[in-house]
Design a protein around this motif. Structure first.
Motif, mmCIF file in Angstrom:
data_model
loop_
_atom_site.group_PDB
_atom_site.id
_atom_site.type_symbol
_atom_site.label_atom_id
_atom_site.label_comp_id
_atom_site.label_asym_id
_atom_site.label_seq_id
_atom_site.Cartn_x
_atom_site.Cartn_y
_atom_site.Cartn_z
ATOM 1 N N LYS A 27 0.844 -1.206 0.000
ATOM 2 C CA LYS A 27 0.000 0.000 0.000
ATOM 3 C C LYS A 27 0.879 1.255 0.000
ATOM 4 C CE LYS A 27 -3.332 2.407 2.965
ATOM 5 N NZ LYS A 27 -4.077 2.373 4.243
ATOM 6 N N GLY A 28 1.966 1.219 0.763
ATOM 7 C CA GLY A 28 2.872 2.364 0.863
ATOM 8 C C GLY A 28 3.534 2.681 -0.469
ATOM 9 N N MET A 29 4.019 1.626 -1.170
ATOM 10 C CA MET A 29 4.664 1.834 -2.469
ATOM 11 C C MET A 29 3.669 2.408 -3.476
ATOM 12 S SD MET A 29 7.081 1.918 -4.565
ATOM 13 C CE MET A 29 8.446 1.167 -3.654
ATOM 14 N N LEU A 30 2.451 1.868 -3.479
ATOM 15 C CA LEU A 30 1.427 2.350 -4.411
ATOM 16 C C LEU A 30 1.081 3.816 -4.130
ATOM 17 C CD1 LEU A 30 -0.462 1.767 -6.750
ATOM 18 C CD2 LEU A 30 -2.136 0.875 -5.116
ATOM 19 N N SER A 31 1.035 4.168 -2.836
ATOM 20 C CA SER A 31 0.756 5.558 -2.458
ATOM 21 C C SER A 31 1.845 6.486 -2.980
ATOM 22 C CB SER A 31 0.645 5.672 -0.935
ATOM 23 O OG SER A 31 0.449 7.020 -0.559
ATOM 24 N N GLN A 32 3.106 6.031 -2.890
ATOM 25 C CA GLN A 32 4.221 6.837 -3.396
ATOM 26 C C GLN A 32 4.145 6.993 -4.918
ATOM 27 O OE1 GLN A 32 7.794 4.900 -1.658
ATOM 28 N NE2 GLN A 32 8.108 6.841 -0.600
ATOM 29 N N ILE A 33 3.740 5.938 -5.604
ATOM 30 C CA ILE A 33 3.591 6.003 -7.068
ATOM 31 C C ILE A 33 2.499 7.011 -7.441
ATOM 32 C CG2 ILE A 33 2.846 4.700 -9.111
ATOM 33 C CD1 ILE A 33 4.201 2.213 -7.821
ATOM 34 N N GLU A 34 1.380 6.938 -6.719
ATOM 35 C CA GLU A 34 0.262 7.847 -7.022
ATOM 36 C C GLU A 34 0.614 9.297 -6.733
ATOM 37 O OE1 GLU A 34 -3.730 5.079 -6.609
ATOM 38 O OE2 GLU A 34 -3.437 6.741 -5.203
ATOM 39 N N ASN A 35 1.495 9.512 -5.798
ATOM 40 C CA ASN A 35 1.917 10.876 -5.461
ATOM 41 C C ASN A 35 3.178 11.301 -6.212
ATOM 42 O OD1 ASN A 35 0.007 11.888 -3.341
ATOM 43 N ND2 ASN A 35 0.624 9.983 -2.360
ATOM 44 N N ASN A 36 3.554 10.483 -7.234
ATOM 45 C CA ASN A 36 4.713 10.768 -8.091
ATOM 46 C C ASN A 36 6.026 10.879 -7.311
ATOM 47 O OD1 ASN A 36 3.251 11.017 -10.674
ATOM 48 N ND2 ASN A 36 2.317 12.807 -9.689
ATOM 49 N N LYS A 37 6.098 10.141 -6.199
ATOM 50 C CA LYS A 37 7.338 10.126 -5.410
ATOM 51 C C LYS A 37 8.178 8.891 -5.718
ATOM 52 C CE LYS A 37 5.455 12.863 -1.575
ATOM 53 N NZ LYS A 37 5.072 12.874 -0.144
ATOM 54 N N ALA A 38 7.580 7.990 -6.483
ATOM 55 C CA ALA A 38 8.312 6.786 -6.900
ATOM 56 C C ALA A 38 7.837 6.386 -8.285
ATOM 57 C CB ALA A 38 8.062 5.649 -5.911
ATOM 58 N N LYS A 39 8.746 5.885 -9.121
ATOM 59 C CA LYS A 39 8.396 5.460 -10.468
ATOM 60 C C LYS A 39 8.258 3.943 -10.486
ATOM 61 C CE LYS A 39 10.500 9.255 -13.030
ATOM 62 N NZ LYS A 39 11.473 9.633 -14.088
ATOM 63 N N PRO A 40 7.169 3.433 -11.022
ATOM 64 C CA PRO A 40 6.988 1.970 -11.039
ATOM 65 C C PRO A 40 7.870 1.328 -12.116
ATOM 66 C CG PRO A 40 5.174 3.038 -12.177
ATOM 67 C CD PRO A 40 6.017 4.141 -11.594
ATOM 68 N N SER A 41 8.313 0.120 -11.859
ATOM 69 C CA SER A 41 9.058 -0.637 -12.874
ATOM 70 C C SER A 41 8.070 -1.061 -13.954
ATOM 71 C CB SER A 41 9.692 -1.869 -12.240
ATOM 72 O OG SER A 41 8.674 -2.738 -11.756
ATOM 73 N N MET A 42 8.578 -1.516 -15.090
ATOM 74 C CA MET A 42 7.689 -1.966 -16.161
ATOM 75 C C MET A 42 6.822 -3.134 -15.683
ATOM 76 S SD MET A 42 6.433 -1.543 -19.068
ATOM 77 C CE MET A 42 7.518 -0.256 -19.672
ATOM 78 N N GLU A 43 7.432 -3.986 -14.861
ATOM 79 C CA GLU A 43 6.681 -5.128 -14.321
ATOM 80 C C GLU A 43 5.523 -4.639 -13.434
ATOM 81 O OE1 GLU A 43 7.900 -8.135 -11.000
ATOM 82 O OE2 GLU A 43 8.842 -8.815 -12.865
ATOM 83 N N SER A 44 5.811 -3.660 -12.570
ATOM 84 C CA SER A 44 4.772 -3.104 -11.691
ATOM 85 C C SER A 44 3.706 -2.383 -12.509
ATOM 86 C CB SER A 44 5.381 -2.134 -10.679
ATOM 87 O OG SER A 44 6.260 -2.796 -9.811
#
Length: 414
Positions: A27-44
């Motif tokens: 949930k934490g990683m997804l929240s960071q992705i949604e807030n543009n604080k982390a970029k998802p890998s192609m797999e993600s």
């Protein structure tokens, strides 16, 4: 941006963070992705797209045209009949909140289509009505897209809206100046302005000039609009222009012009078979009889077509303006107690913004003062004469302002 797009799609599908994260993301990683604080890998990214039931290209690209069109259809239905003049009304506030909730998730990921520009325009209306100064950012974005697509009429509406936002704060001269600047830009940056847009601009220019009491500017804009409408054989806003023209002639005590425009407005109403126009013409004619002709004996039969009066309780029911006219009519037939009871119950509508409209209602305190004077209650007469005088001070000259000042001076000279 990608994060906002993921969040928008998740919310659209009514999924929680936990539901979208599933068993392969936290949930934490997804929240960071949604807030543009982390970029998802192609797999993600593939996993997220699969969970959202969209393709990766849909996820990465801006919102699709189909999605925007569907959203605009929903928004236009909510926005239908929407008037920024009613920004303080509960229904308007609730409508604005619904529209903002609908558009907000997509606001930063739209394309440069007409639909996107229209959504941004509506979004700016709602922000303004909720007293959010960011409305200007989105209005400007909408105008830029309209310019790119050469949609002159739509850009004109954005410019008019910008001037009206200032007008609603009663900064009338500044509103006029803003409008003239917007019009100048439009006429110099667009190859051709279509006839309806030209008439629309002339009508609003006349209304803005009228607000500052510039009769010459008002009349010139009105005549320009009517002449052009006749030449092009279009009838867009003709009724509004006739209304404004009749008011302007009435305020300036120009009998011939008033009769001409009143007759035109009445013909327009009869053609449309709209009783509201006929009633408006009657109310305007009553103002004419009172303020210009002084034929007070003819006003009561006209008003009584629209007002029900309970003789026992001395209460009038009907349209607010007509009730006000009923109170004035009682004053002229020397029924001062009846006049007072009606006039004291009349309230100034909270949606008024034009000085002419204010003048129509502010005059009630002048008549209240006159009634108290006739009833030998000079303290109350002075109190209401002063209220009217202070209300009229910032307004331009008119028949109403003239009566107010004459009454004030007469009462206080005693």
């Amino acid at each position: 941006m990608l994060g906002e797009r993921i969040r928008a799609l998740r919310k659209q599908k009514k999924m929680t963070l936990e539901a979208l994260a599933g068993n392969r993301l936290t949930k934490g990683m997804l929240s960071q992705i949604e807030n543009n604080k982390a970029k998802p890998s192609m797999e993600s990214l593939e996993y997220i797209a699969e969970r959202l039931n969209v393709t990766i290209s849909e996820l990465v690209d801006k919102v699709s045209s189909t999605e925007i069109r569907n959203m605009l259809d929903q928004t236009e239905k909510l926005h239908e009949g929407f008037k920024i003049y009613f920004r303080n009304k509960k229904e308007t506030i609730e409508t604005c909140k619904k529209i903002i909730h609908l558009i907000q998730p997509y606001i930063h990921i739209m394309n440069d289509s007409y639909e996107a520009a229209r959504l941004l325009e509506i979004y700016s209306h709602c922000l303004f009505c909720l007293y959010d100064n960011q409305w200007e950012i989105y209005a400007k974005k909408a105008a830029t897209i309209y310019d790119t697509l050469n949609l002159t009429a739509n850009h004109a509406e954005v410019g008019i809206f910008k001037a009206i936002t200032i007008f609603l704060e009663h900064r009338y001269k500044e509103a006029l100046q803003t409008f003239l600047e917007e019009r100048h830009f439009l006429e110099n940056s667009h190859y051709k302005i279509d006839p309806m847009t030209k008439v629309n601009l002339d009508y609003h220019e006349a209304a803005f000039y009228s607000a500052i009491g510039d009769s010459q500017g008002t009349v010139q804009a009105i005549e320009r609009a009517l002449d052009y409408s006749k030449k092009e054989k279009i009838y867009f806003k003709t009724d509004d222009i006739y209304k404004l023209a009749a008011f302007e002639a009435l305020l300036g005590s120009e009998e011939k012009k008033f009769s001409h425009y009143l007759n035109k407005l009445k013909q327009f109403g009869e053609f449309l078979e709209d009783e509201n126009y006929i009633e408006l013409c009657d109310v305007l004619f009553v103002e004419y009889l009172i303020n210009i002709k002084g034929k007070y004996d003819k006003i009561m039969p006209i008003i009584d077509k629209y007002v029900e009066y309970n003789e026992e309780e001395q209460i009038a029911t009907g349209d607010n303006w007509n009730i006000l006219q009923k109170g004035k009519a009682f004053y002229y037939v020397h029924e001062y107690e009846k006049s007072l009871k009606i006039l004291l119950a009349v309230t100034v509508p909270d949606y008024l913004n034009h000085p002419v409209d204010f003048g129509i209602y502010y005059i009630k305190d002048t008549y209240i003062a006159l009634c108290y004077k006739e009833l030998n209650n000079m303290d109350k007469a002075r109190e209401h004469a002063k209220i009217a005088y202070e209300n009229f001070l910032p307004l331009p000259n008119s028949i109403f302002r003239k009566l107010c000042i004459e009454t004030y001076e007469s009462i206080f000279s005693n």
